[in-house]
Write a protein that holds these residues in place. Structure first.
Motif, mmCIF file in Angstrom:
data_model
loop_
_atom_site.group_PDB
_atom_site.id
_atom_site.type_symbol
_atom_site.label_atom_id
_atom_site.label_comp_id
_atom_site.label_asym_id
_atom_site.label_seq_id
_atom_site.Cartn_x
_atom_site.Cartn_y
_atom_site.Cartn_z
ATOM 1 N N HIS A 1 37.284 -23.952 -2.535
ATOM 2 C CA HIS A 1 38.085 -22.732 -2.243
ATOM 3 C C HIS A 1 37.772 -21.844 -3.587
ATOM 4 C CE1 HIS A 1 41.945 -23.734 -4.231
ATOM 5 N NE2 HIS A 1 41.415 -24.937 -3.633
ATOM 6 N N ALA B 1 34.472 -20.569 -3.882
ATOM 7 C CA ALA B 1 34.275 -19.468 -2.647
ATOM 8 C C ALA B 1 34.871 -18.132 -2.914
ATOM 9 C CB ALA B 1 34.868 -20.075 -1.336
ATOM 10 N N GLU B 2 35.726 -18.286 -3.450
ATOM 11 C CA GLU B 2 36.729 -16.972 -3.982
ATOM 12 C C GLU B 2 35.668 -16.028 -4.796
ATOM 13 O OE1 GLU B 2 40.231 -17.173 -5.542
ATOM 14 O OE2 GLU B 2 40.819 -14.878 -5.532
ATOM 15 N N ILE C 1 32.694 -15.739 -0.612
ATOM 16 C CA ILE C 1 32.430 -16.611 0.662
ATOM 17 C C ILE C 1 33.511 -17.396 1.096
ATOM 18 C CG2 ILE C 1 29.810 -15.945 0.697
ATOM 19 C CD1 ILE C 1 29.623 -18.811 -0.330
ATOM 20 N N THR C 2 33.309 -18.237 2.306
ATOM 21 C CA THR C 2 34.218 -19.250 2.787
ATOM 22 C C THR C 2 34.128 -20.523 1.814
ATOM 23 O OG1 THR C 2 32.911 -20.109 4.577
ATOM 24 C CG2 THR C 2 34.418 -18.112 5.047
ATOM 25 N N GLN D 1 31.619 -22.804 3.806
ATOM 26 C CA GLN D 1 30.272 -22.525 3.312
ATOM 27 C C GLN D 1 29.847 -23.002 2.148
ATOM 28 O OE1 GLN D 1 27.735 -19.727 4.835
ATOM 29 N NE2 GLN D 1 26.950 -21.769 4.104
ATOM 30 N N LYS E 1 40.976 -12.483 4.676
ATOM 31 C CA LYS E 1 40.412 -14.103 4.817
ATOM 32 C C LYS E 1 38.976 -13.715 4.572
ATOM 33 C CE LYS E 1 39.195 -13.207 9.842
ATOM 34 N NZ LYS E 1 37.893 -12.922 10.005
ATOM 35 N N GLN E 2 38.243 -12.364 4.289
ATOM 36 C CA GLN E 2 37.024 -12.199 4.017
ATOM 37 C C GLN E 2 36.097 -12.787 5.107
ATOM 38 O OE1 GLN E 2 33.811 -10.987 3.062
ATOM 39 N NE2 GLN E 2 34.226 -11.148 1.038
#
Lengths: 225, 225
Positions: free
Chosen positions: A36, A39-40, A44-45, A48, A224-225
């Motif tokens: 995470h 991701a940040e 993206i998530t 992913q 939450k993008q």
DNA sequence: ACTTGTGAACCATTTCACAGCT
DNA sequence: AGCTGTGAAATGGTTCACAAGT
């Protein structure tokens, strides 16, 4: 180790981004990070990120996350596979955009080495642009062959794009980064990536006009993008 | 007439391309064309073209195909909807890339009007770049507000990208075209399109290296794209 | 005979959701 | 408790294939 069931171009793009982000992180003192967190930074998530890294074949630990150094090695091993030496590129078209690209890809920060820039304009040939002397376009095929160039960067006007692309392809280039606002038709074994700036611009303008008006009561939620 | 169940950004990009191609065609004497003709020029499949035009809500005739003039109108009506006047943009960052973009979007060929370029570098402020005088970055918000600017073009170094993006967003920009090699986090009502040139370059290099070697017996088939 | 318009099938990509580990 | 790895579901985008129109 990489479980390479050849990945999509989209995935390659993200892996490239991860590598760059990890390089920044390694300069700091950090040694591990969680999906995470990456991701940040990548916008993206976390799912992913985990999927991509899984596809890469690297394994993290639930306790500590991913080892930045090792993950970086794994990415490099995958992304640079079969690169004998560094990838070489040529640039055709030394207008405003071409010059900007020469400076962008000419530096040592880039993973590819720009080995020649070309134009047909006699006033440009012989001049130096950001450390690269401009050569006449006729010499492009020769340089491609001699220097084992794999990528051609196309920054010529739309009318000439197809013609110059053919020249590059015949000389043996395997990929083209096309900034001309025209789709190219080349034989299937040449990979083409189009970067159409006016399409990008118009699209942003359209989406901008149509994006929903900001709600009054925006709660400053963790988006939450 | 347009049956607008709001279309994806990807589709908008293709519609934009169709419009440009049709404009070229209108300058020639042609009045009608078939989906496969437009498809070939756009470098995609005929089915995709038909689907897009169907989504647009325009109807062709099986006999003559699409009426170029009317389809063009229909595209313009859709793509320019709600555009009171023309869309305005500002550009932040007048380095090599920024200058190239100023020239690219500054001309009258562009659908958007560039109404201001900005930089923090005192040596650039006050100078003229491709017909645009560079202003200090502090003045950006004021110009965005006064000129009802909807799009911000970001061509600043990665370190400053988020900060300048925030400036743009707070001033009321609704979309950002981001050339900085960093994902941005902005409130959800601002549309962001990232154009990461180094990712694009590395991806082409990778795909180029991995593209299959040309087959010996290539039959010169009419490639199906 | 050749087209368009379009439901349905197909494919790719992303996300969910949870078992298993530490 | 909080993470990873991953099958399964969901989403989104593209292509097929064919009825219907000319």
């Amino acid at each position: 180790m990489p479980r390479r069931e050849n990945l999509s171009a989209r995935t390659i793009g993200r892996l490239t981004l991860y590598r760059r982000l990890l390089e920044q992180l390694m300069e700091a003192e950090q040694t591990h990070l969680f999906s995470h967190e990456l991701a940040e930074r990548a916008g993206i998530t976390a799912a992913q990120v985990r999927r991509d890294i899984m596809n890469l074949g690297y394994l993290g630990s639930p306790a500590r996350g991913y080892d930045i150094h090792r993950l970086g090695e794994c990415l490099a091993e995958y992304l640079d596979a079969d690169a004998r030496g560094e990838d070489r590129a040529v640039l055709a078209g030394v207008g405003n955009l071409g010059q900007a690209l020469a400076s962008y890809f000419g530096g040592q920060r880039s993973k590819v080495r720009l080995v020649g820039i070309f134009d047909t304009d006699a006033r440009k040939v012989g001049r130096n642009f950001h450390g690269h002397r401009c050569h006449p376009l006729e010499e492009l095929p020769e340089v491609v062959r001699q220097e084992k160039v794999v990528v051609g960067i196309l920054a010529v006007p739309a009318e000439k794009a197809q013609e110059v692309a053919n020249l590059m392809a015949e000389a043996g280039v395997r990929g083209v980064l096309n900034f001309a606002p025209t789709p190219l038709t080349l034989s299937a074994e040449v990979y083409v990536e189009n970067v159409d700036l006016s399409v990008a611009m118009e699209r942003v303008a359209f989406m901008a006009r149509h994006s929903r008006a900001p709600k009054e009561d925006t709660k400053e939620t963790t988006h939450k993008q």
